[in-house]
Design an enzyme around this catalytic site. Sequence first.
Site, PDB file in Angstrom:
ATOM      1  N   ASP A 263      -3.515  -4.666  -0.007  1.00 23.50           N
ATOM      2  CA  ASP A 263      -2.276  -5.057   0.206  1.00 23.50           C
ATOM      3  C   ASP A 263      -1.519  -3.868   0.444  1.00 23.50           C
ATOM      4  O   ASP A 263      -1.561  -2.735  -0.104  1.00 23.50           O
ATOM      5  CB  ASP A 263      -1.299  -5.716  -1.053  1.00 23.50           C
ATOM      6  CG  ASP A 263      -0.032  -6.036  -0.902  1.00 23.50           C
ATOM      7  OD1 ASP A 263       0.281  -6.785   0.113  1.00 23.50           O
ATOM      8  OD2 ASP A 263       0.920  -5.599  -1.410  1.00 23.50           O
ATOM      9  N   GLU A 300      -4.057  -3.818   4.775  1.00 22.40           N
ATOM     10  CA  GLU A 300      -2.671  -4.320   5.519  1.00 22.40           C
ATOM     11  C   GLU A 300      -1.761  -3.004   5.586  1.00 22.40           C
ATOM     12  O   GLU A 300      -1.759  -2.156   4.622  1.00 22.40           O
ATOM     13  CB  GLU A 300      -2.088  -5.305   4.626  1.00 22.40           C
ATOM     14  CG  GLU A 300      -0.644  -5.804   5.069  1.00 22.40           C
ATOM     15  CD  GLU A 300       0.531  -6.026   4.226  1.00 22.40           C
ATOM     16  OE1 GLU A 300       1.677  -6.462   4.860  1.00 22.40           O
ATOM     17  OE2 GLU A 300       0.267  -5.778   2.932  1.00 22.40           O
TER      18      GLU A 300
END
Length: 609
Positions: A263, A300
């Site tokens: 993330d 990401e």
Amino acid sequence: MGIIREIGASFSADKGTVFTVWAPRATSVEVVLQAPEKEVLALQREAYGYWTGLSEKAGPGSRYFFRLNNELQRPDPASLSQPEGVHKASEVIDHFAFSWTDHNWKNLPLEQLIIYELHVGTFSEEGTFAGIIKKLPELKDLGITAIELMPVAQFPGNRNWGYDGIYPFAVQGSYGGPDGLKKLVDACHNAGLAVVLDVVYNHMGPEGNYLNDYGPYFTSKYNTPWGAALNFDDAHSDHVRNFFFQNALMWLRDYHIDALRLDAVHAILDTGAKHFLQELQEHVNQLEEQTGRYYTLIAETDLNDVRLINPVSEGGYGLAAQWMDDFHHAIHTLVTGEKDGYYADFGKPEHLVKTLKHSFIYNGIYSEYRKRTIGSDATANPARQFVVCSQNHDQVGNRMLGERLTKLVSFEMLKVIAGLVILSPYTPMLFMGEEYGEENPFLFFVSHTDKDLVEAVRKGRKEEFAAFAWQGEAPDPQSEKTFKHSRLQHSYKQNEKQNQLREYYKTLIQLRKTILINPGKEQLEVYFNDSETVLYLTHTGSSPKLRCLFNISKQPQSITMDDNRNWRILLNSADAKWGGSEKGNYTSSEAQQTLTLQPESLIILQNKV
């Protein structure tokens, strides 16, 4: 590679449980066993502030705290299970007790991944890992080859996206705990599905966060949108890095996870000689040698930086792939007309053409929204390294009302958008429910117990929406109603239109698997005809050729096939069988020299020669 040290509670049947914790500031550390047997075990200090000790009484199911300096009682930062929540005792787990049946499983290569992102709590009625297992046949039937789980690390309460997790080693109890996750992964592998897990290494949630009591897990050098940054490059950072390396290795080794989605890596702030992500990949490479399995790390990021995925020999970190926001934004703005907030940088057909050809739109050019130059050139990077989508948890859930594209565009346009993603050269990802046009929103939800924190979350969400011209009142994140309203209805079996859309998705996925095998950007011809408002996308590397005509306008368009090739129509999204207005079955029919594209439609042609 730097310091590598096991942490937490490690049980073995012949010895008992070894407890290890990093607490460099402590003058004493004890393990306080609470159940089923009581014991206070003084740990011995070792180098770099680690404390360790063996308990023969502690075993699977034992509940324990660490006690610091004879007074402060805290759960284990590397706890494998928090059965009573984030503030209560940790639980000893035996990772070797589970009977795996996936011995013949090999991870799928990137070019074979068709990813399905889902949230455990809202994907099924049960809201558990077991609920997902029941629906694996439906995902397999759809053609999915991998599921991606939003974070499952223990968070406060029973309702959360997962990005407020505070025990990264513990599997959320309300989802089914450690064994529930293992059963899901085992079932996926036996069904031929890979499993991607979303992990958060850029911040920790606020409630239940006792890390500062143990040591300098955070640094004041940087700030993130969620507060102080994790300490990846300041004094004592070797041991914070080790904490997260151990976490990643646990998921891959002990839970048989195939890939980790990392993330918001742009918030992993590290100016050291070897970036945390590069060293993480090195540890994963080493694990591959030990286990004989292949693992995938997917980042990401919104920085459009190929350094993440370039080889170390070229100055990169060596990760396998990254999410690509530019592709989503190019599609979203074109089909919805939205231009608020970060969408201000997008919205022109040439943006879509550029992202199909070169991956990044902002590849070293000025961003008006960010007021600075953004990105690097990704043209040479293989298409498989970029995960693309038209919807995901962020882009849907961070809207004020959590609307899916189902509420924003027509049914016909949903089919065009599906084609853009699945027929692109990139690694496609679907967001749960999009394949049949789920109408329930996906909203932001939490279940914190701290009233001040709840109010802060409510206030923060409202401030996030200030840059967008969305109408209405944001649903209360703390309300159980908000959570329940986000649950999938799986209504396609009772809804003819939804079932037609799902069957259409199935057909597109099958086309990708059988014709677009390992597609590449270098084998792609793409241009946009302004007068026709039609995007021409031709895959030249497949034999025979595949040509896709996307009409994104609300008017029919007449197309002249001027290359004298022998084309046949593989698919017309306007066909009645897909819920369209065209009568008659267009599948496998001969294409005429002039074609009519219905408003908001896609025709796929194959060269017969």
